[in-house]
Design an enzyme around this catalytic site. Structure first.
Site, PDB file in Angstrom:
ATOM      1  NE  ARG A 106       4.982   1.830  -1.089  1.00  0.00           N
ATOM      2  CZ  ARG A 106       5.745   2.031  -0.020  1.00  0.00           C
ATOM      3  NH1 ARG A 106       6.901   2.635  -0.152  1.00  0.00           N
ATOM      4  NH2 ARG A 106       5.367   1.638   1.167  1.00  0.00           N
ATOM      5  CG  ASN A 148       0.311   2.442   3.665  1.00  0.00           C
ATOM      6  OD1 ASN A 148      -0.710   2.430   2.989  1.00  0.00           O
ATOM      7  ND2 ASN A 148       1.474   2.903   3.222  1.00  0.00           N
ATOM      8  CD  GLU A 179      10.634 -12.043  -6.984  1.00  0.00           C
ATOM      9  OE1 GLU A 179      10.215 -11.299  -6.096  1.00  0.00           O
ATOM     10  OE2 GLU A 179      11.799 -11.964  -7.423  1.00  0.00           O
ATOM     11  CB  CYS A 181      -0.871   0.019   1.240  1.00  0.00           C
ATOM     12  SG  CYS A 181      -1.930  -1.401   1.354  1.00  0.00           S
TER      13      CYS A 181
HETATM   14  C1  F6R Z   1      12.424 -10.387  -4.584  1.00  0.00           C
HETATM   15  C2  F6R Z   1      12.244  -9.316  -3.652  1.00  0.00           C
HETATM   16  C3  F6R Z   1      11.745  -9.644  -2.286  1.00  0.00           C
HETATM   17  C4  F6R Z   1      12.457  -8.755  -1.258  1.00  0.00           C
HETATM   18  C5  F6R Z   1      11.860  -8.994   0.140  1.00  0.00           C
HETATM   19  C6  F6R Z   1      12.578  -8.197   1.196  1.00  0.00           C
HETATM   20  O1  F6R Z   1      12.850  -9.946  -5.828  1.00  0.00           O
HETATM   21  O2  F6R Z   1      12.466  -8.184  -3.965  1.00  0.00           O
HETATM   22  O3  F6R Z   1      11.899 -10.986  -1.975  1.00  0.00           O
HETATM   23  O4  F6R Z   1      13.815  -9.055  -1.249  1.00  0.00           O
HETATM   24  O5  F6R Z   1      10.505  -8.633   0.126  1.00  0.00           O
HETATM   25  O6  F6R Z   1      12.559  -6.847   0.890  1.00  0.00           O
HETATM   26  P1  F6R Z   1      13.598  -5.837   1.515  1.00  0.00           P
HETATM   27  O7  F6R Z   1      14.934  -6.169   0.986  1.00  0.00           O
HETATM   28  O8  F6R Z   1      13.125  -4.498   1.090  1.00  0.00           O
HETATM   29  O9  F6R Z   1      13.521  -6.039   2.996  1.00  0.00           O
END
Ligand code: F6R
Length: 608
Positions: A27, A100, A488, A2
């Site tokens: 996002r 959020n 993904e 969000c």
């Molecule tokens: C995969 C991806 C997610 C993030 C995970 C953690 O491509 O981007 O698996 O790595 O959601 O996010 P951060 O690094 O922002 O804590």
């Protein structure tokens, strides 16, 4: 996940909040909406679907408001539909809020209000905030917030407008970020500073339990006791140009191609090559902390956890420090043991991941010292931790992490070398590793220059629906990351295993319809991996190998090979990962997927 955006000022508010929402699009979201006050009425528009759709709806309505709030929703409670989209309001539409986070006790609060005769229209947890606000409102925004916020359990960033205060936006947060951009007689509210960088780089971060009342003429922040708080305005150094696709068809491809430069950025002034030493002085961590470290605990989620898993091999091998790497969401509920002299490293690209933040809160409460490895300046993780090592990858807009992963691994490599030199690595070994690591930007460029070859492989393999990814040692976490990227971006099922584990069960699935992507970047275990290849071939499994040049034996066994530039085992994750990022990208391209914003995914996972 969000996103919140709000504006108060002298300009037309609706076009600004729509543009702000656009910058938060990356996002991940499924519906969008806006609200504002006009002629004593709360006006709002919201629907499922993209911001473009909302903008078209608004074009016809010519909505003129002095202050506006807007939201992109990523569904948690309730289906994707216009009723569940934000903003939410009370039964008489006296106010509108966007939210959020998750209100964990919303069922109880809702049933209490329903018992008072209040009718709810959505299935969300967020609506309860609006209804509760209206129920307690006696003419004063601040007093109402002070009364209702302690009743909310869970996490929230809230922005709202009320029909009695047409020029005001009220805001509050707890364990969910909210930033206020400070312009000339205008203010922006956003869950992400990128949202208002176009207008201002001056920002105030709202802390947990703080309340803000914002008008064009000024802003007041209060603590949970209602006392005024003097807040510092910070300057953000990211530039708006960094948030553009340039000539690339996708942000993801641009970010894959950014990597030689982003690694070089991280290298700047880091090497004292003649001493075999890494220079981290400017990062503000006292050498004593490093000297005293006898154990490392790494916390992260998703791709960042994969980077941390490569890091764990590096810390054990280069620094000889026992290292435990944990998925934040699991670690949190283990009642963790924090031992003296443990250095906690929390890794997060966004610095907003709720699971990692919660794990860090837990550890800080137990007295641990936490270093954040983070990409985002001013993020909540960075503010919560004792120190932050910034990976300097630049804004990552593609939902699937690419350049942040490589810079996380590179930063952990630098840290492992630094600790290694303090504890046991000789000057000569230090010099050797520095020479190797300095080659990485060049090696990544070499891989990128062969993108067409990888595209050809993707054309051959994209019809398969299941893949195994295997590797040993450093190549095992690298294969986890490669499998995640394929899932993904292309929605193909992919599972990663340490190569030696295949025969303990998964090999039952190997046949001519189930290809294996084998990562040969670990020379130390080369012959063992070759034997695993023979086992797969004996069962007619197709094999696509990613192997360092010069290991010609591979080609006599496997179906296809992409030849990688050679480096030492310790740093092989980097060129290998870049090649596999391209592989996933082209697989997704061939299958017509939404590469920058894959379905169901969010860039910042702000709920637990
Ligand atoms: C995969 C991806 C997610 C993030 C995970 C953690 O491509 O981007 O698996 O790595 O959601 O996010 P951060 O690094 O922002 O804590």
């Amino acid at each position: 996940m969000c996103g919140i955006f709000g504006y108060v000022g002298n300009k037309k508010a609706i076009p600004i909040v729509l543009e702000g929402l656009k910058t938060l699009e990356y996002r991940g979201y499924d519906s969008a909406g806006v609200a504002g006050i006009s002629q004593g009425k709360t006006l709002f528009y919201k629907d499922k679907g993209k911001i473009g759709h909302l903008a078209k709806l608004l074009e016809k309505k010519r909505l003129e408001v002095e202050a506006a709030i807007a939201h992109t929703r990523w569904a948690t409670h309730g289906k994707v539909n216009s009723l569940n989209a934000h903003p939410h309001f009370d039964a008489h539409e006296t106010l509108a809020i966007v939210h959020n986070g998750i209100i964990e006790n919303f069922q109880k609060l809702k049933s209490d209000l329903v018992a008072q005769g209040i009718a709810f229209v959505s299935e969300t947890d967020s609506e309860v905030i609006a209804q509760l606000f209206a129920f307690h409102f006696q003419g004063n925004l601040k007093q109402t917030l002070l009364k209702i916020l302690p009743l909310l359990e869970g996490s929230f960033a809230i922005a709202g407008v009320h029909r009695n205060f047409p020029k005001d936006i009220f805001v509050a947060c707890k364990n969910s970020p909210l930033a206020i951009g400070v312009g000339e007689s205008e203010y922006f509210v956003s869950s992400d500073v990128n949202g208002f960088l176009k207008y201002t780089n001056k920002v105030i971060f709202l802390e947990n339990h703080e309340i803000g009342l914002i008008q064009p003429s000024g802003l007041k922040i209060y603590n949970e006791k209602g006392e005024i708080v003097a807040k510092q305005t910070e300057s953000i150094t990211s530039k708006i140009e960094e948030i553009s696709k340039l000539h690339y068809p996708h942000f993801t491809l641009k970010e894959i191609y950014d990597q030689p430069e982003s690694i070089n950025r991280l290298f700047k002034n880091r090497f004292e090559e003649e001493f075999g030493a890494i220079c981290l002085k400017d990062m503000g961590i006292d050498e004593e902390t490093f000297m005293e470290t006898s154990r490392i605990l790494i916390l992260a989620c998703g791709t960042s956890w994969h980077a941390g898993s490569v890091g764990a091999y590096l810390f054990e091998s280069l620094s000889r420090i026992p290292t435990q790497v944990e998925i934040s969401s699991e670690f949190r509920y283990k009642n963790p043991i924090v031992m003296k002299d443990t250095l906690v490293i929390a890794i997060s690209q966004s610095g907003e991941t709720a699971d990692t933040l919660a794990a860090v809160h837990e550890l800080k409460a137990k007295g641990a010292k936490v270093i954040a490895v983070c990409n985002r300046e001013g993020s909540e993780l960075s503010r919560l931790s004792d120190h932050t090592l910034f990976i300097q990858a630049g804004p990552e807009i593609g939902v699937c992490s690419t350049k942040a992963f490589t810079n996380q691994v590179v930063l952990l490599s630098l840290l492992a070398l630094h600790l290694g030199r303090m504890h046991h690595l000789s000057k000569e070994e230090g010099i050797h590793f520095i020479r190797e690591i300095k080659k990485l930007p060049g090696l990544v460029s070499e891989v990128l220059s062969c993108a067409d070859e990888i595209h050809v492989l993707a054309k051959k393999y994209n019809h398969f629906t299941h893949f195994f990814f295997i590797g040993r040692s450093y190549m095992y976490p690298t294969s986890l990351e490669a499998a995640l990227k394929l899932k993904e971006m292309s929605y193909i099922h992919a599972q990663a295993y340490p190569a030696g584990e295949l025969k303990h069960g998964p090999i039952a699935l190997i046949d001519s319809n189930c290809p294996t992507v084998a990562l040969f970047g670990n020379k130390h275990t080369f012959s063992k991996l070759l034997s695993n290849m023979m086992e797969i071939k004996a069962r007619e499994g197709p094999i696509l190998a990613f192997a360092p040049r010069g290991f010609d034996e591979v080609s006599s066994i496997v179906d296809d090979v992409f030849w990688l530039p050679d480096t030492c085992d310790e740093f092989a994750s980097i060129p290998t990962s870049v090649a596999l990022q391209l592989f996933s990208y082209y697989m997704a391209l061939e299958r017509g997927c939404d590469i920058d914003q894959p379905r169901n995914l969010a860039k910042s996972v702000t709920v637990e």
